[in-house]
Design a protein around this motif. Structure first.
Motif, PDB file in Angstrom:
ATOM      1  N   PRO A 177      74.573 -17.707 -15.399  1.00  0.00           N
ATOM      2  CA  PRO A 177      73.699 -17.462 -14.244  1.00  0.00           C
ATOM      3  C   PRO A 177      73.111 -16.059 -14.295  1.00  0.00           C
ATOM      4  O   PRO A 177      73.823 -15.090 -14.589  1.00  0.00           O
ATOM      5  CB  PRO A 177      74.630 -17.643 -13.044  1.00  0.00           C
ATOM      6  N   LEU A 178      71.821 -15.949 -14.042  1.00  0.00           N
ATOM      7  CA  LEU A 178      71.121 -14.667 -14.055  1.00  0.00           C
ATOM      8  C   LEU A 178      70.727 -14.311 -12.626  1.00  0.00           C
ATOM      9  O   LEU A 178      70.259 -15.176 -11.872  1.00  0.00           O
ATOM     10  CB  LEU A 178      69.879 -14.740 -14.946  1.00  0.00           C
ATOM     11  N   ASP A 179      70.889 -13.049 -12.268  1.00  0.00           N
ATOM     12  CA  ASP A 179      70.587 -12.575 -10.915  1.00  0.00           C
ATOM     13  C   ASP A 179      69.143 -12.075 -10.878  1.00  0.00           C
ATOM     14  O   ASP A 179      68.868 -10.905 -11.133  1.00  0.00           O
ATOM     15  CB  ASP A 179      71.568 -11.465 -10.540  1.00  0.00           C
ATOM     16  N   TYR A 180      68.217 -12.967 -10.550  1.00  0.00           N
ATOM     17  CA  TYR A 180      66.798 -12.614 -10.620  1.00  0.00           C
ATOM     18  C   TYR A 180      66.405 -11.552  -9.604  1.00  0.00           C
ATOM     19  O   TYR A 180      65.415 -10.842  -9.812  1.00  0.00           O
ATOM     20  CB  TYR A 180      65.938 -13.871 -10.443  1.00  0.00           C
ATOM     21  N   ALA A 181      67.156 -11.397  -8.525  1.00  0.00           N
ATOM     22  CA  ALA A 181      66.856 -10.331  -7.566  1.00  0.00           C
ATOM     23  C   ALA A 181      67.023  -8.958  -8.202  1.00  0.00           C
ATOM     24  O   ALA A 181      66.390  -7.986  -7.786  1.00  0.00           O
ATOM     25  CB  ALA A 181      67.759 -10.460  -6.342  1.00  0.00           C
ATOM     26  N   LYS A 182      67.859  -8.881  -9.242  1.00  0.00           N
ATOM     27  CA  LYS A 182      68.109  -7.606  -9.920  1.00  0.00           C
ATOM     28  C   LYS A 182      67.306  -7.465 -11.220  1.00  0.00           C
ATOM     29  O   LYS A 182      67.348  -6.408 -11.854  1.00  0.00           O
ATOM     30  CB  LYS A 182      69.598  -7.493 -10.259  1.00  0.00           C
ATOM     31  N   LEU A 183      66.580  -8.516 -11.614  1.00  0.00           N
ATOM     32  CA  LEU A 183      65.897  -8.524 -12.905  1.00  0.00           C
ATOM     33  C   LEU A 183      64.386  -8.591 -12.700  1.00  0.00           C
ATOM     34  O   LEU A 183      63.869  -9.540 -12.130  1.00  0.00           O
ATOM     35  CB  LEU A 183      66.369  -9.716 -13.747  1.00  0.00           C
ATOM     36  N   ASP A 184      63.687  -7.564 -13.167  1.00  0.00           N
ATOM     37  CA  ASP A 184      62.227  -7.521 -13.017  1.00  0.00           C
ATOM     38  C   ASP A 184      61.518  -8.211 -14.173  1.00  0.00           C
ATOM     39  O   ASP A 184      60.416  -8.716 -14.012  1.00  0.00           O
ATOM     40  CB  ASP A 184      61.776  -6.061 -12.916  1.00  0.00           C
ATOM     41  N   VAL A 185      62.141  -8.201 -15.337  1.00  0.00           N
ATOM     42  CA  VAL A 185      61.619  -8.903 -16.512  1.00  0.00           C
ATOM     43  C   VAL A 185      62.779  -9.631 -17.176  1.00  0.00           C
ATOM     44  O   VAL A 185      63.842  -9.042 -17.381  1.00  0.00           O
ATOM     45  CB  VAL A 185      60.974  -7.931 -17.526  1.00  0.00           C
ATOM     46  N   VAL A 186      62.573 -10.903 -17.500  1.00  0.00           N
ATOM     47  CA  VAL A 186      63.571 -11.686 -18.232  1.00  0.00           C
ATOM     48  C   VAL A 186      62.864 -12.350 -19.408  1.00  0.00           C
ATOM     49  O   VAL A 186      61.771 -12.904 -19.253  1.00  0.00           O
ATOM     50  CB  VAL A 186      64.214 -12.764 -17.336  1.00  0.00           C
ATOM     51  N   THR A 187      63.486 -12.285 -20.573  1.00  0.00           N
ATOM     52  CA  THR A 187      62.901 -12.922 -21.756  1.00  0.00           C
ATOM     53  C   THR A 187      63.950 -13.808 -22.427  1.00  0.00           C
ATOM     54  O   THR A 187      65.147 -13.545 -22.334  1.00  0.00           O
ATOM     55  CB  THR A 187      62.418 -11.887 -22.787  1.00  0.00           C
ATOM     56  N   PHE A 188      63.488 -14.858 -23.088  1.00  0.00           N
ATOM     57  CA  PHE A 188      64.376 -15.670 -23.910  1.00  0.00           C
ATOM     58  C   PHE A 188      63.537 -16.528 -24.839  1.00  0.00           C
ATOM     59  O   PHE A 188      62.311 -16.617 -24.701  1.00  0.00           O
ATOM     60  CB  PHE A 188      65.317 -16.536 -23.057  1.00  0.00           C
ATOM     61  N   SER A 189      64.210 -17.162 -25.800  1.00  0.00           N
ATOM     62  CA  SER A 189      63.565 -18.161 -26.647  1.00  0.00           C
ATOM     63  C   SER A 189      64.298 -19.475 -26.450  1.00  0.00           C
ATOM     64  O   SER A 189      65.516 -19.499 -26.297  1.00  0.00           O
ATOM     65  CB  SER A 189      63.605 -17.744 -28.119  1.00  0.00           C
ATOM     66  N   TRP A 190      63.543 -20.571 -26.472  1.00  0.00           N
ATOM     67  CA  TRP A 190      64.185 -21.862 -26.196  1.00  0.00           C
ATOM     68  C   TRP A 190      64.908 -22.424 -27.417  1.00  0.00           C
ATOM     69  O   TRP A 190      65.517 -23.492 -27.345  1.00  0.00           O
ATOM     70  CB  TRP A 190      63.175 -22.847 -25.627  1.00  0.00           C
ATOM     71  N   GLN A 191      64.884 -21.696 -28.549  1.00  0.00           N
ATOM     72  CA  GLN A 191      65.634 -22.138 -29.723  1.00  0.00           C
ATOM     73  C   GLN A 191      67.132 -21.875 -29.571  1.00  0.00           C
ATOM     74  O   GLN A 191      67.930 -22.298 -30.401  1.00  0.00           O
ATOM     75  CB  GLN A 191      65.136 -21.429 -30.977  1.00  0.00           C
ATOM     76  N   LYS A 192      67.521 -21.191 -28.513  1.00  0.00           N
ATOM     77  CA  LYS A 192      68.932 -20.859 -28.318  1.00  0.00           C
ATOM     78  C   LYS A 192      69.653 -21.980 -27.561  1.00  0.00           C
ATOM     79  O   LYS A 192      69.938 -23.024 -28.111  1.00  0.00           O
ATOM     80  CB  LYS A 192      69.059 -19.516 -27.603  1.00  0.00           C
ATOM     81  N   VAL A 193      69.938 -21.775 -26.280  1.00  0.00           N
ATOM     82  CA  VAL A 193      70.851 -22.673 -25.566  1.00  0.00           C
ATOM     83  C   VAL A 193      70.335 -24.106 -25.475  1.00  0.00           C
ATOM     84  O   VAL A 193      71.124 -25.049 -25.440  1.00  0.00           O
ATOM     85  CB  VAL A 193      71.174 -22.115 -24.169  1.00  0.00           C
ATOM     86  N   LEU A 194      69.024 -24.303 -25.473  1.00  0.00           N
ATOM     87  CA  LEU A 194      68.507 -25.664 -25.403  1.00  0.00           C
ATOM     88  C   LEU A 194      68.230 -26.267 -26.777  1.00  0.00           C
ATOM     89  O   LEU A 194      67.792 -27.414 -26.872  1.00  0.00           O
ATOM     90  CB  LEU A 194      67.237 -25.722 -24.542  1.00  0.00           C
ATOM     91  N   GLY A 195      68.460 -25.508 -27.841  1.00  0.00           N
ATOM     92  CA  GLY A 195      68.303 -26.065 -29.178  1.00  0.00           C
ATOM     93  C   GLY A 195      66.878 -26.422 -29.537  1.00  0.00           C
ATOM     94  O   GLY A 195      66.640 -27.323 -30.342  1.00  0.00           O
ATOM     95  N   GLY A 196      65.897 -25.706 -28.972  1.00  0.00           N
ATOM     96  CA  GLY A 196      64.494 -25.972 -29.278  1.00  0.00           C
ATOM     97  C   GLY A 196      64.084 -25.380 -30.616  1.00  0.00           C
ATOM     98  O   GLY A 196      64.884 -24.779 -31.333  1.00  0.00           O
TER      99      GLY A 196
END
Length: 373
Positions: A177-196
């Motif tokens: 779980p990510l706390d978006y109230a504390k995060l102004d920028v979030v990045t990720f790639s879908w090749q990780k946890v979703l296996g994209g």
């Protein structure tokens, strides 16, 4: 000598990226109407928009935050954020593994920011999070993919901060779980946890990041693929399915398929539960083996996705284990990252079946006995 196990994992893909496809995945499940069409057509933009909407739903991203699909995987998304946003304030750079160290290098050596400081720790530990200055911007990884060390929460981030938080969440999103109230920028790639599939990144911007984009112009030239604002205004289309460059619609369709699978499981809570159960299998094995240790020293900072194992002082043993298990086709790509301490790294994200990890553990015993003899 430990007996050679008879049971094998049904899927031997334990790579930390690209990661295993979700159970039951087949290319035949993908919709194909967008393939061979322009990504700017109504069909193409509609599918990109659906990918954004499903991302918001599964990750529970608040409506205050914008979501865009961008080039060059998570790396591209982080670089876009740093090149577009940094320089307005002093910046704290947190690093405790190779990817965080990469962001430190880019800020200090490429952007050449003078008012920047690196807060670092060795593999297995976290920097002193209390040392982060709330008046500074901060760049950090939520989950250190190559060390298996994650931040335990966002409590160390001030709700009244003046600076921006830029969070590389590539092996945390969809598993923690990510706390978006504390995060102004979030990045990720879908090749990780979703296996994209690779090559695409996701960039999430909160309102404070948008305000910075529309009020600050960096002093350096901005490559086209990094441009998020024009004429003092956010390029809103990026967050509505209008990508900066041409995306692979095949990869987008694969991502949509994975998001629909995740939604069908029960969304974020179900994904987190799967990753937690998987990591627990590996941790129980570690706890029962005197020769093994989790590279992350503190339990509250241990990753539930990229679990990193230390196996004593003999640096050749982990390499031998990885080769033995690959030759037996029971575990692929589990060697530690090239910059990390010698060991093993077993991906435990949500697309991995717990039963496959249960089947793998006796093979670790067998391979360790073989490699140590």
């Amino acid at each position: 000598m430990t007996t050679r196990p008879a049971r094998r994992p049904a899927c031997a893909n334990f790579s930390s990226g690209p990661c295993a496809k979700f159970p039951g995945w087949s290319a035949n499940l993908m919709k194909t109407a967008s393939l061979g069409r322009s990504h700017r057509s109504a069909v193409g933009k509609g599918r990109l928009r659906l990918a954004i909407d499903l991302t918001r739903e599964v990750l529970r991203v608040p409506e205050t935050h914008l979501i865009g699909i961008v080039p060059a995987s998570d790396t591209g998304a982080v670089e876009m954020a740093m090149w577009s946003l940094l320089g307005a304030r002093p910046v704290d750079l947190l690093a405790w593994e190779s990817f965080g160290e990469g962001w430190v290098s880019d800020v200090l050596k490429q952007l050449k920011l003078r008012d920047a400081r690196a807060l670092t720790a060795s593999y297995g530990d976290l920097p002193d999070l209390s040392a982060v200055d709330a008046a500074h911007d901060v760049v950090f990884t939520w989950n250190g993919t190559t060390s298996g060390v994650r931040v335990p929460d966002a409590d160390w981030i001030s709700a009244d901060r003046e600076g921006l938080t830029i969070c590389d969440a590539t092996s945390a999103a969809f598993a923690q779980p990510l706390d978006y109230a504390k995060l102004d920028v979030v990045t990720f790639s879908w090749q990780k946890v979703l296996g994209g599939e690779g090559a695409h990144g996701v960039l999430i911007l909160g309102p404070r990041a948008v305000e910075r984009l529309e009020s600050y112009v960096p002093p350096w030239p901005m490559p086209k693929i990094f441009r998020l604002a024009s004429g003092g205004k956010l390029i809103a289309g990026i967050f509505e399915g209008e990508t900066i460059n041409t995306p692979s619609m095949l990869c987008v369709e694969d991502y949509i398929l994975a998001l629909e699978w995740a939604k069908g499981l029960g969304g974020l809570n179900a994904l987190v539960a799967r990753a937690n159960a998987n990591a627990a299998v590996v941790q129980r094995w570690i706890d029962d083996r005197p020769f093994a240790a989790n590279l992350a020293r503190r339990p509250e900072t241990r990753s539930n996705t990229s679990v990193c194992l230390a196996l004593g002082d003999n640096q050749d043993v982990p390499k031998k284990i990885a080769k033995l298990l690959e030759a037996e086709a029971v575990a692929f790509d589990i060697g530690s990252y090239r910059d990390a301490p010698p060991g093993l790294r077993i991906w435990c994200g949500a697309t991995v079946e717990t039963a496959d990890l249960d089947a793998l553990m006796p093979w670790l015993d067998w391979a360790h006995a073989q490699a140590s003899s």
